[in-house]
Design an enzyme around this catalytic site. Structure first.
Site, PDB file in Angstrom:
ATOM      1  N   ASN A   1      39.305  37.190  43.478  1.00 48.45           N
ATOM      2  CA  ASN A   1      39.280  37.355  42.145  1.00 48.45           C
ATOM      3  C   ASN A   1      37.892  37.138  41.525  1.00 48.45           C
ATOM      4  OD1 ASN A   1      41.994  37.669  41.634  1.00 48.45           O
ATOM      5  ND2 ASN A   1      42.416  35.481  40.841  1.00 48.45           N
TER       6      ASN A   1
ATOM      7  N   ARG B   1      45.170  44.564  38.488  1.00 49.13           N
ATOM      8  CA  ARG B   1      44.780  44.045  37.002  1.00 49.13           C
ATOM      9  C   ARG B   1      43.188  44.283  36.696  1.00 49.13           C
ATOM     10  NH1 ARG B   1      46.893  42.650  32.022  1.00 49.13           N
ATOM     11  NH2 ARG B   1      45.534  40.949  31.230  1.00 49.13           N
TER      12      ARG B   1
ATOM     13  N   CYS C   1      50.228  42.541  39.123  1.00 46.48           N
ATOM     14  CA  CYS C   1      51.571  41.799  39.294  1.00 46.48           C
ATOM     15  C   CYS C   1      52.387  41.724  38.026  1.00 46.48           C
ATOM     16  CB  CYS C   1      51.429  40.261  40.041  1.00 46.48           C
ATOM     17  SG  CYS C   1      50.917  40.590  41.659  1.00 46.48           S
TER      18      CYS C   1
ATOM     19  N   ARG D   1      51.534  41.397  29.929  1.00 49.31           N
ATOM     20  CA  ARG D   1      50.019  40.784  30.240  1.00 49.31           C
ATOM     21  C   ARG D   1      49.130  41.775  29.464  1.00 49.31           C
ATOM     22  NH1 ARG D   1      48.702  40.399  36.594  1.00 49.31           N
ATOM     23  NH2 ARG D   1      47.147  39.103  35.914  1.00 49.31           N
TER      24      ARG D   1
ATOM     25  N   ILE E   1      46.156  43.096  27.179  1.00 50.39           N
ATOM     26  CA  ILE E   1      44.425  43.189  27.468  1.00 50.39           C
ATOM     27  C   ILE E   1      43.879  42.934  25.911  1.00 50.39           C
ATOM     28  CG2 ILE E   1      44.346  44.288  29.482  1.00 50.39           C
ATOM     29  CD1 ILE E   1      43.620  46.791  27.940  1.00 50.39           C
ATOM     30  N   ASP E   2      44.634  42.541  24.896  1.00 51.86           N
ATOM     31  CA  ASP E   2      44.257  42.496  23.515  1.00 51.86           C
ATOM     32  C   ASP E   2      42.750  41.743  23.498  1.00 51.86           C
ATOM     33  OD1 ASP E   2      45.957  40.391  24.264  1.00 51.86           O
ATOM     34  OD2 ASP E   2      45.720  39.625  22.220  1.00 51.86           O
ATOM     35  N   LEU E   3      42.300  40.455  24.395  1.00 52.86           N
ATOM     36  CA  LEU E   3      41.504  39.808  24.240  1.00 52.86           C
ATOM     37  C   LEU E   3      40.095  40.674  24.894  1.00 52.86           C
ATOM     38  CD1 LEU E   3      42.963  36.649  25.205  1.00 52.86           C
ATOM     39  CD2 LEU E   3      42.450  37.125  23.059  1.00 52.86           C
TER      40      LEU E   3
ATOM     41  N   ILE F   1      51.085  29.401  31.786  1.00 50.31           N
ATOM     42  CA  ILE F   1      50.285  30.603  31.677  1.00 50.31           C
ATOM     43  C   ILE F   1      50.850  31.808  31.469  1.00 50.31           C
ATOM     44  CG2 ILE F   1      48.563  31.875  32.751  1.00 50.31           C
ATOM     45  CD1 ILE F   1      47.289  29.479  31.732  1.00 50.31           C
TER      46      ILE F   1
HETATM   47  C1  EPZ Z   1      43.000  36.283  36.076  1.00 47.13           C
HETATM   48  O1  EPZ Z   1      43.856  37.215  35.745  1.00 47.13           O
HETATM   49  C2  EPZ Z   1      43.555  36.539  37.822  1.00 47.13           C
HETATM   50  N1  EPZ Z   1      43.404  37.854  38.137  1.00 47.13           N
HETATM   51  C3  EPZ Z   1      45.044  36.075  37.887  1.00 47.13           C
HETATM   52  O2  EPZ Z   1      45.326  36.079  39.229  1.00 47.13           O
HETATM   53  C4  EPZ Z   1      45.225  34.517  37.423  1.00 47.13           C
HETATM   54  O3  EPZ Z   1      46.502  34.329  37.512  1.00 47.13           O
HETATM   55  C5  EPZ Z   1      44.558  34.538  36.090  1.00 47.13           C
HETATM   56  O4  EPZ Z   1      43.162  35.088  36.117  1.00 47.13           O
HETATM   57  C6  EPZ Z   1      44.541  33.026  35.539  1.00 47.13           C
HETATM   58  O5  EPZ Z   1      43.872  32.326  36.352  1.00 47.13           O
HETATM   59  C7  EPZ Z   1      42.216  38.328  38.544  1.00 47.13           C
HETATM   60  O6  EPZ Z   1      41.237  37.782  38.423  1.00 47.13           O
HETATM   61  C8  EPZ Z   1      42.090  39.702  38.718  1.00 47.13           C
HETATM   62  P1  EPZ Z   1      43.804  35.451  31.942  1.00 47.13           P
HETATM   63  P2  EPZ Z   1      43.517  37.497  34.084  1.00 47.13           P
HETATM   64  O7  EPZ Z   1      43.197  36.564  31.138  1.00 47.13           O
HETATM   65  O8  EPZ Z   1      41.870  37.266  33.727  1.00 47.13           O
HETATM   66  C9  EPZ Z   1      47.153  36.098  28.487  1.00 47.13           C
HETATM   67  C10 EPZ Z   1      46.674  36.437  41.162  1.00 47.13           C
HETATM   68  O9  EPZ Z   1      47.881  36.061  41.557  1.00 47.13           O
HETATM   69  N2  EPZ Z   1      46.151  37.251  28.149  1.00 47.13           N
HETATM   70  O10 EPZ Z   1      43.199  34.302  32.343  1.00 47.13           O
HETATM   71  O11 EPZ Z   1      44.084  38.654  33.607  1.00 47.13           O
HETATM   72  C11 EPZ Z   1      47.595  36.397  29.728  1.00 47.13           C
HETATM   73  O12 EPZ Z   1      48.663  37.235  29.677  1.00 47.13           O
HETATM   74  C12 EPZ Z   1      46.309  36.720  39.840  1.00 47.13           C
HETATM   75  O13 EPZ Z   1      45.590  36.457  41.934  1.00 47.13           O
HETATM   76  C13 EPZ Z   1      46.343  37.720  26.932  1.00 47.13           C
HETATM   77  O14 EPZ Z   1      46.974  37.344  26.073  1.00 47.13           O
HETATM   78  O15 EPZ Z   1      44.174  36.360  33.437  1.00 47.13           O
HETATM   79  C14 EPZ Z   1      47.760  34.855  30.381  1.00 47.13           C
HETATM   80  O16 EPZ Z   1      48.926  34.358  29.715  1.00 47.13           O
HETATM   81  C15 EPZ Z   1      47.407  36.996  38.832  1.00 47.13           C
HETATM   82  N3  EPZ Z   1      45.607  38.827  26.351  1.00 47.13           N
HETATM   83  C16 EPZ Z   1      46.694  34.256  29.946  1.00 47.13           C
HETATM   84  O17 EPZ Z   1      46.139  34.932  28.749  1.00 47.13           O
HETATM   85  C17 EPZ Z   1      44.399  39.053  27.115  1.00 47.13           C
HETATM   86  O18 EPZ Z   1      43.818  40.154  26.617  1.00 47.13           O
HETATM   87  C18 EPZ Z   1      45.659  34.160  30.852  1.00 47.13           C
HETATM   88  O19 EPZ Z   1      45.084  35.119  31.539  1.00 47.13           O
HETATM   89  C19 EPZ Z   1      44.335  38.582  28.541  1.00 47.13           C
HETATM   90  C20 EPZ Z   1      44.975  37.811  28.988  1.00 47.13           C
END
Ligand code: EPZ
Length: 419
Positions: A23, A92, A116, A121, A123-125, A325
């Protein structure tokens, strides 16, 4: 179809070195596009998601050399095109190209990222951060169109914490002619690696507990950067050590990235020593109930939840994990039941009975960490198990079979790829 054939119950001993972080590397590679100079990344894992990203770089006419674990990137001949390639949909982290490329391309069409399936999941943020910083965004027929404009806020506060969106905001903010302030940002170690690399490239970024401050645009230059160790692979081997280790020595672990896991090891009195990025660990008979809640760093990482679930099946007593999460990171549970596991799920709570006898089974992983949890349990159960889902597993683990064989475990890959 290929699957893992695993003869479980063997002790793991010897030495293993953790590979570079998936990551972190997935964020640092797009970060390299913020300069036209040469960027060298050392310690990049040779895994599927990285190869997908390299394919995208090649389509953008970026010079890329990947020798052993050193990736050299030079994007002075980058071409202007839309990011609607198939590869963008396969993982992702393709969203990092939005922030990294907008300053050069000014406008572009992109397809949403893949990755995955762990529930919705969104991408609104990411879109929120880009919009706040002046990007006009429209969505039509499954394709986003981004247009960079000058009308931007120089203050943004995330409504919820997201690692990817924080990094994307940083990648775009460094290219703007305004000082940008980001609040409620993610404190995952990968975020600070991106900040460190941007600083080495010449960006002026400072931060404290509450806020990141990015100075207005500075010309960024090339650099050489070492990728940190993969904390999820480290966690996998640590838990294997706690259940199967005999003087298992694990190198390239940054303890401060995994404090929440070390707290659990301490609670369970696991026999380990840690010094200077190296850990020595032994199988430990623990008999204490554990309660764990996943959350943003420094809380317990959701990516280790499926592996911890499997590990706790080997620790007598009733345990509880709260998955906070992802709304649907539970696909491993039904598969674990195939080997006799007694697990109950109530909403986001996983109740694990560690007192039950387990038996070998045929299981199928539906995502990367789910497959890893099945491989984990198969290595712990006597007899031969079959685990499907290699295509997901290979997204995140480098040379896993070779590493296990070297430690005395028994596993192989059987079958062919589906044509
Ligand atoms: C990163 O995903 C990692 N992926 C994920 O790794 C990891 O699970 C996650 O961070 C949490 O640590 C990569 O780095 C490529 P988040 P990311 O945005 O950045 C919600 C693995 O197995 N959310 O911190 O996409 C989301 O749905 C994976 O290696 C929104 O609602 O995670 C989640 O509930 C899978 N809107 C939470 O926030 C958004 O726009 C945290 O996600 C973005 C996220």
């Amino acid at each position: 179809m290929r699957s893992f054939c695993i003869e479980g119950g063997h002790t793991l001993s010897g030495e293993v070195t953790i590979s570079g972080s998936k990551n972190a590397a997935l964020a640092l590679i797009p970060c390299s596009l913020l300069t036209k100079d040469k960027v060298v990344l050392r310690g990049v894992p040779r895994i599927k998601d990285i190869f997908q990203q390299i394919e995208i770089l090649k389509k953008l006419n970026v010079d890329v050399k990947f020798v052993d674990h050193t990736l050299t990137i030079k994007s002075n001949k980058l071409i202007k095109c839309d990011l609607t390639f198939e590869e963008m949909k396969h993982f992702r982290a393709s969203y990092y190209f939005y922030g990294a490329l907008l300053w050069r391309l000014k406008d572009m069409k992109v397809v949403p990222p893949g990755g995955c399936k762990l529930g919705t999941r969104p991408i609104d943020l990411h879109l929120f951060a880009l919009k706040e910083m002046g990007v006009n965004i429209s969505f039509c027929d499954g394709i986003y169109e981004f247009k960079a404009t000058e009308t931007l806020n120089n203050y943004l506060r995330f409504p919820r914490i997201s690692m990817g969106a924080t990094i994307n905001a940083l990648l775009y903010a460094v290219s703007l002619n305004k000082t940008i302030t980001i609040e409620n940002y993610s404190k995952e170690p990968e975020v600070f690696e991106v900040i460190k690399m941007l600083q080495m490239m010449g960006a002026k970024i400072s931060y404290n507990e509450d806020v990141i401050l990015i100075d207005e645009r500075h010309q960024l230059k090339g650099t050489t950067f070492n990728v940190i160790g993969d904390r999820i692979e480290a966690g996998t081997f640590i838990l294997l050590g706690a259940s199967l280790g005999k003087d298992l020595t694990i190198h390239h672990i940054e303890k401060k990235h995994l404090e929440s896991l070390f707290d659990i090891l301490d609670e369970l009195n696991v026999d380990y020593q840690y010094e200077k990025e190296t850990m020595r660990i032994n199988k430990t008979k623990s008999i204490k109930p554990v309660t764990v809640e996943t959350g943003p760093y420094p809380s317990f990482p959701s990516d280790l939840q499926p592996l911890l679930t499997s590990y706790l099946l080997t620790v007598p007593r009733i345990h509880l994990i709260k998955e906070m999460i992802y709304e649907d990171r539970f696909s491993h549970l039904a598969e674990l039941e195939k080997c006799g596991a007694v697990i109950k799920r109530i909403n986001h709570n996983i109740i694990i009975n560690g007192d039950n006898e387990l038996h070998h089974a045929k299981m199928e992983g539906k995502d990367l960490r789910a497959t890893a949890s099945l491989v984990f349990i198969a290595l712990n159960i006597n007899g031969i198990s079959e685990v499907k889902g290699i295509e997901y597993f290979e997204r995140g683990y480098e040379d896993f079979v070779e590493k296990i064989l070297k430690l005395g475990g028994k596993m192989s890959i059987v079958g062919d790829d589906v044509k």
